[in-house]
Enzyme design. Sequence first.
Site, short mmCIF file in Angstrom:
data_model
loop_
_atom_site.label_atom_id
_atom_site.label_comp_id
_atom_site.label_asym_id
_atom_site.label_seq_id
_atom_site.Cartn_x
_atom_site.Cartn_y
_atom_site.Cartn_z
CB ALA A 24 -0.92 -0.01 1.22
CG ASP A 135 6.07 -7.71 9.36
OD1 ASP A 135 7.21 -8.21 9.47
OD2 ASP A 135 5.80 -6.82 8.54
#
Length: 679
Positions: A24, A135
């Site tokens: 993104a 993450d």
Amino acid sequence: MMEPGYLLNGRYKVSKPIGEGGMANVYLADDQQTGQQVAVKVLRLDLQNNLNTKKRFQREARASRKLNHPNIIKVFDIGEENGMNYIVMEYIVGMDLKQYIQKNFPIPYQKVIDIMEQILSAVQVAHDHDIIHRDLKPQNIMIDNHDHIKIADFGIAVALHDNSLTQTNTLLGSVHYLSPEQAKGGMATKRSDIYALGIILYELLTSKVPFEGESAVSIAIKHFQSEIPSVQKADPRIPQALENVVLHATAKDPMDRYASALEMRTDLATSLDKKRLNEPKFVPTTPNLDETKVITIPETELVQAAADEQTQTMATKTVAPEQKKAAKPFYKKRRFWIYGGIVALIIILTVGIVSGSLKKNVSIPDLSGMTLSQAKTALNTNQLTMGDISKQHSDSVQKNRVIRTYPKEGMVVKESSKVGLLVSLGPKKVDVGNYVGQNYKTVKKKLEKLGFTVRKNAVTSGKYSKGTIVKQDIPEGKAVVPANSIITLTVSTGEAVFKLRDLTSYTQKSVQDYANENGLTLNLSYEYSDDVEKGLVISQNPAAGTAVSKGSTLNIVLSLGEKTTKPETVTFSKTITIPFSAAAVSSSSSSSHSTSSASSDSSSTSSSTSSTSSAQENYVTIFVKDADHSIDDVYKQLVITKDTSVTLSFTVKTSDETAYYRVVRDGEVIVSDEVQPDN
């Protein structure tokens, strides 16, 4: 890509792009309804038609919106417009934790703990909602200008109860923070996040990640085969209890790690306590047998593993059509690559072990102080090759020279082994700050901690309070090596203090000269005296011997001589307002500066200070003519810094008689007038 000015959903006006990622793009925008700045995350256009990517992006929005915690970036809105999937979230002014570490290392241990406690608090909330981040890394953690933490990017977070997504989700995450079970293709759990948090704590304490390599695969292998390097080797001052938190969180077996982020936070909170000074080193209860399993696996098992994989592939090809429809090819494809990767890895390691056993043993030479060219030659002479090169600042080793090797000199390795080098960047330079106006003791302590030699020069000052730095000899912004630098700080001792002289029997002129020489404000009054001769000082206030500073007021009473019998008189008063003149200030200041410039170096500081002081004052002298005063005698002197009212007293013989006064400001007559009683 959205252009500046684009109005998203009729509400969010885009200002500019502020970040790009693999999935993104992020834009700064203004919320037209609330007036606040927000960050808008938009799925890249080239990925809009990728179903799996859209699902991950939408999952991020759902997962983030569930979480309400001060250390997690808030999600305000989610939606889709013109085929664009977007998330509107809180905009943080600051930097990511990776940049913070690079800019502020070394970080005080207590500050490290404060940062980690915020991160752990947020992760615990996510885990309580059955959301695994997967993450966690410094690049996904923001820190604002007040050291407040915000965790971002739940783009690959997975809800545990969302089984279908969990089972098909591809292995993602940054390899430097990847848990051993994820590196081997296993499922991520809450304890996988704990492992990543341990690596983040390691980096906060050492400024480095524990494992480096020439490829992502080599780093991943180290996560499940190599022990985490000791943080105490990087910094021997780190307490064992604090290192134990790193070791506990990064244990190879998930069952040896903390059971929760809360448990890790609780342990970390007391890691600097004195009662834990003699704590033994943490040792996991489950030994790491990964490397042993790989080395001892028989060749027949390698063949069988390959055969099993082939059989599985054949079975997939011959399955009935209706069974094919029910199968999950994506899962089988993933399993094929995992099995294939493990088989390939085992073969590579086995071949490496066999070939390695045929090579000779050699000792690593001492390369300290050598240039890279010299080090390469020395390694080649010893049948070794140059490996990774890392750099760090050093006060003792010349720039571009070798500090040490990895492994250390004298260690025995196989010939052709790669030897890593740590190369000096030379002494670390720091930018000198602006210390004028700051407390000397505080600045001295800070500079000496950095390695500066600090010298002090004391001066009196009416502008700066005692103990405040007035001047520095190294200018702000200059980059210097602290260990090689002497910085002289000029420090104020406060205003100059002196004892008043006994002015009894001084004439009015002598008193005026004394006041001018010492920067005193003189206030004269008059009284009759049978004992003191006319024109001489009767008394003073403050008294002789009193300690005063420049700018203090000196009140003097002058004698009018003996009081003689006089006919009846009329006494009256008049109040006048003396205006303060800014124009007069500039002229006075300029003149004073000119005088200062022409004076010797030894008096420059004093002159400058005097000029600065006079630039804020008007000197006023008032003359009165009546029955008791001559127009040639000074009636009153004063120094004003603003419009000032003064009451004048007059004595005349009759009510018809006129008195007179004149006001002189900075040498210029500004008013003169006649007065009578009742006027």
